[in-house]
Design a protein around this motif. Structure first.
Motif, PDB file in Angstrom:
ATOM      1  N   LYS A  11      88.110  52.715  74.660  1.00 38.54           N
ATOM      2  CA  LYS A  11      88.936  53.148  73.535  1.00 38.54           C
ATOM      3  C   LYS A  11      89.435  51.889  72.841  1.00 38.54           C
ATOM      4  O   LYS A  11      89.848  50.930  73.510  1.00 38.54           O
ATOM      5  N   ASN A  12      89.390  51.882  71.504  1.00 38.96           N
ATOM      6  CA  ASN A  12      89.953  50.744  70.799  1.00 38.96           C
ATOM      7  C   ASN A  12      91.444  50.990  70.576  1.00 38.96           C
ATOM      8  O   ASN A  12      91.986  52.003  71.025  1.00 38.96           O
ATOM      9  N   GLU A  13      92.103  50.082  69.891  1.00 44.29           N
ATOM     10  CA  GLU A  13      93.548  50.195  69.685  1.00 44.29           C
ATOM     11  C   GLU A  13      93.935  51.380  68.811  1.00 44.29           C
ATOM     12  O   GLU A  13      95.085  51.785  68.792  1.00 44.29           O
ATOM     13  N   LYS A  14      92.969  51.972  68.120  1.00 40.15           N
ATOM     14  CA  LYS A  14      93.237  53.155  67.298  1.00 40.15           C
ATOM     15  C   LYS A  14      92.753  54.427  67.995  1.00 40.15           C
ATOM     16  O   LYS A  14      92.589  55.460  67.367  1.00 40.15           O
ATOM     17  N   ASN A  15      92.493  54.324  69.313  1.00 37.49           N
ATOM     18  CA  ASN A  15      92.057  55.430  70.167  1.00 37.49           C
ATOM     19  C   ASN A  15      90.691  56.004  69.777  1.00 37.49           C
ATOM     20  O   ASN A  15      90.392  57.151  70.046  1.00 37.49           O
ATOM     21  N   ASP A  36      85.641  47.312  87.386  1.00 35.60           N
ATOM     22  CA  ASP A  36      86.098  45.923  87.409  1.00 35.60           C
ATOM     23  C   ASP A  36      85.486  45.130  86.259  1.00 35.60           C
ATOM     24  O   ASP A  36      86.189  44.385  85.566  1.00 35.60           O
ATOM     25  N   ALA A  37      84.185  45.312  86.025  1.00 31.45           N
ATOM     26  CA  ALA A  37      83.520  44.605  84.922  1.00 31.45           C
ATOM     27  C   ALA A  37      84.099  45.036  83.581  1.00 31.45           C
ATOM     28  O   ALA A  37      84.348  44.201  82.700  1.00 31.45           O
ATOM     29  N   MET A  38      84.336  46.337  83.431  1.00 25.66           N
ATOM     30  CA  MET A  38      84.902  46.836  82.181  1.00 25.66           C
ATOM     31  C   MET A  38      86.331  46.337  81.978  1.00 25.66           C
ATOM     32  O   MET A  38      86.724  45.996  80.859  1.00 25.66           O
ATOM     33  N   ALA A  39      87.098  46.259  83.050  1.00 20.47           N
ATOM     34  CA  ALA A  39      88.466  45.747  82.970  1.00 20.47           C
ATOM     35  C   ALA A  39      88.474  44.290  82.508  1.00 20.47           C
ATOM     36  O   ALA A  39      89.370  43.867  81.765  1.00 20.47           O
ATOM     37  N   LYS A  40      87.469  43.528  82.919  1.00 23.20           N
ATOM     38  CA  LYS A  40      87.366  42.134  82.483  1.00 23.20           C
ATOM     39  C   LYS A  40      87.083  42.046  80.983  1.00 23.20           C
ATOM     40  O   LYS A  40      87.619  41.170  80.295  1.00 23.20           O
ATOM     41  N   ILE A  41      86.265  42.967  80.476  1.00 25.07           N
ATOM     42  CA  ILE A  41      85.997  42.998  79.037  1.00 25.07           C
ATOM     43  C   ILE A  41      87.286  43.316  78.287  1.00 25.07           C
ATOM     44  O   ILE A  41      87.621  42.662  77.295  1.00 25.07           O
ATOM     45  N   VAL A  42      88.024  44.315  78.776  1.00 23.69           N
ATOM     46  CA  VAL A  42      89.299  44.680  78.152  1.00 23.69           C
ATOM     47  C   VAL A  42      90.266  43.501  78.203  1.00 23.69           C
ATOM     48  O   VAL A  42      90.906  43.155  77.203  1.00 23.69           O
ATOM     49  N   SER A  48      87.154  41.856  68.237  1.00 30.78           N
ATOM     50  CA  SER A  48      88.029  42.561  67.308  1.00 30.78           C
ATOM     51  C   SER A  48      87.344  42.653  65.949  1.00 30.78           C
ATOM     52  O   SER A  48      86.438  41.883  65.629  1.00 30.78           O
ATOM     53  N   LYS A  49      87.782  43.631  65.186  1.00 27.78           N
ATOM     54  CA  LYS A  49      87.283  43.818  63.833  1.00 27.78           C
ATOM     55  C   LYS A  49      88.463  44.245  62.983  1.00 27.78           C
ATOM     56  O   LYS A  49      89.158  45.204  63.340  1.00 27.78           O
ATOM     57  N   GLU A  50      88.679  43.517  61.922  1.00 29.93           N
ATOM     58  CA  GLU A  50      89.806  43.784  61.033  1.00 29.93           C
ATOM     59  C   GLU A  50      91.116  43.864  61.824  1.00 29.93           C
ATOM     60  O   GLU A  50      91.920  44.774  61.654  1.00 29.93           O
ATOM     61  N   GLU A  51      91.270  42.925  62.748  1.00 31.59           N
ATOM     62  CA  GLU A  51      92.463  42.776  63.589  1.00 31.59           C
ATOM     63  C   GLU A  51      92.724  43.956  64.530  1.00 31.59           C
ATOM     64  O   GLU A  51      93.847  44.170  64.983  1.00 31.59           O
ATOM     65  N   VAL A  52      91.683  44.728  64.829  1.00 30.99           N
ATOM     66  CA  VAL A  52      91.795  45.827  65.798  1.00 30.99           C
ATOM     67  C   VAL A  52      90.973  45.450  67.019  1.00 30.99           C
ATOM     68  O   VAL A  52      89.772  45.157  66.906  1.00 30.99           O
TER      69      VAL A  52
END
Length: 77
Positions: A11-15, A36-42, A48-52
């Motif tokens: 989920k991005n910052e805009k859900n 664990d791998a996904m948590a590292k990406i987060v 980011s794109k357009e500050e999101v």
């Protein structure tokens, strides 16, 4: 010929859902290893794109298998 991919959903910052697709993934990955791998990406906050932040939260991970049966291919003739 069957092809297999691993789709990692975030989920991005805009859900809104964002997906990373990995071709030819390892078989039998554990839930813990993938989370664990996904948590590292987060945690990296590197995308980011357009500050999101595109990958703000882990959502899901699924293997997908697709089957295609060739009828013809002009490149192979």
């Amino acid at each position: 010929m069957a092809k297999r991919v691993l789709k990692l959903s975030f989920k991005n910052e805009k859900n809104k859902t964002k997906t990373i697709t990995i071709a030819d993934p390892k078989d039998g990955l554990s839930k813990e290893a993938v989370q664990d791998a996904m948590a590292k990406i987060v945690g990296a906050k590197a995308f980011s794109k357009e500050e999101v932040n595109l990958y703000a939260a882990v959502d899901s991970a699924k293997y997908y298998t697709t089957q295609s049966d060739e009828i013809f291919d002009t490149d192979a003739e």
